[in-house]
Design a protein around this motif. Sequence first.
Motif, short mmCIF file in Angstrom:
data_model
loop_
_atom_site.label_atom_id
_atom_site.label_comp_id
_atom_site.label_asym_id
_atom_site.label_seq_id
_atom_site.Cartn_x
_atom_site.Cartn_y
_atom_site.Cartn_z
N TYR A 129 5.87 4.37 0.83
CA TYR A 129 4.75 3.46 0.63
C TYR A 129 4.45 3.31 -0.86
O TYR A 129 4.44 4.31 -1.59
CB TYR A 129 3.49 3.98 1.31
N ARG A 139 1.74 -2.68 3.48
CA ARG A 139 0.80 -1.56 3.52
C ARG A 139 1.02 -0.68 2.30
O ARG A 139 2.17 -0.43 1.92
CB ARG A 139 0.99 -0.75 4.79
N ILE A 144 -4.35 2.51 2.97
CA ILE A 144 -4.26 3.51 4.04
C ILE A 144 -5.33 4.58 3.87
O ILE A 144 -6.02 4.94 4.83
CB ILE A 144 -2.85 4.15 4.08
#
Length: 172
Positions: A129, A139, A144
């Motif tokens: 990520y 994302r 998150i």
Amino acid sequence: MPEGKALESQTKVDAGEAVMFWFEELLMLDRQGYEERLDYLEVNFDHAVAAARTTAKRSAQRRENRAVPMTYDDETSELNADIEKAAAGQNPMSDPKLDDPGYRSRLYAAIERLPEPLRLVVMLLLKGYPIESKEPGVRDIVSILGCAEKTVRNRRKRAFEVLRQALDEEET
């Protein structure tokens, strides 16, 4: 250029322009309605401008110091080997190190011992990520975890420091 006048440094010029922009912005805001920040300028103009100049000069110096170019190998057009080595040394999860099974197991054990906020950032980085993404639908760690980008970067930095220290202690 007239004789006897020295050239001004780019930092000084940038700082002067920043102070002028700040002052002009305050004046424009005051034309639209009352601008409270101009009150101090009315009372203590010299000090306010000197403080703004100091702040702008520091900011310009930081920008100037950040703009030091990286060196490249002339033959291969790749980053200098010293820079590559230093960058890899800063990241305990760099690819060449992960090829060693012993190192990998020590790394994962050290990650498990991290405090939860730091561990979450490291685990999300390991899963690929990005810290922050401007692309819609991608994302990222910021979304998150629901915290600021600077917080994520600080957690990553602290986690890498703790991991480097833990791995160095295990090697000695």
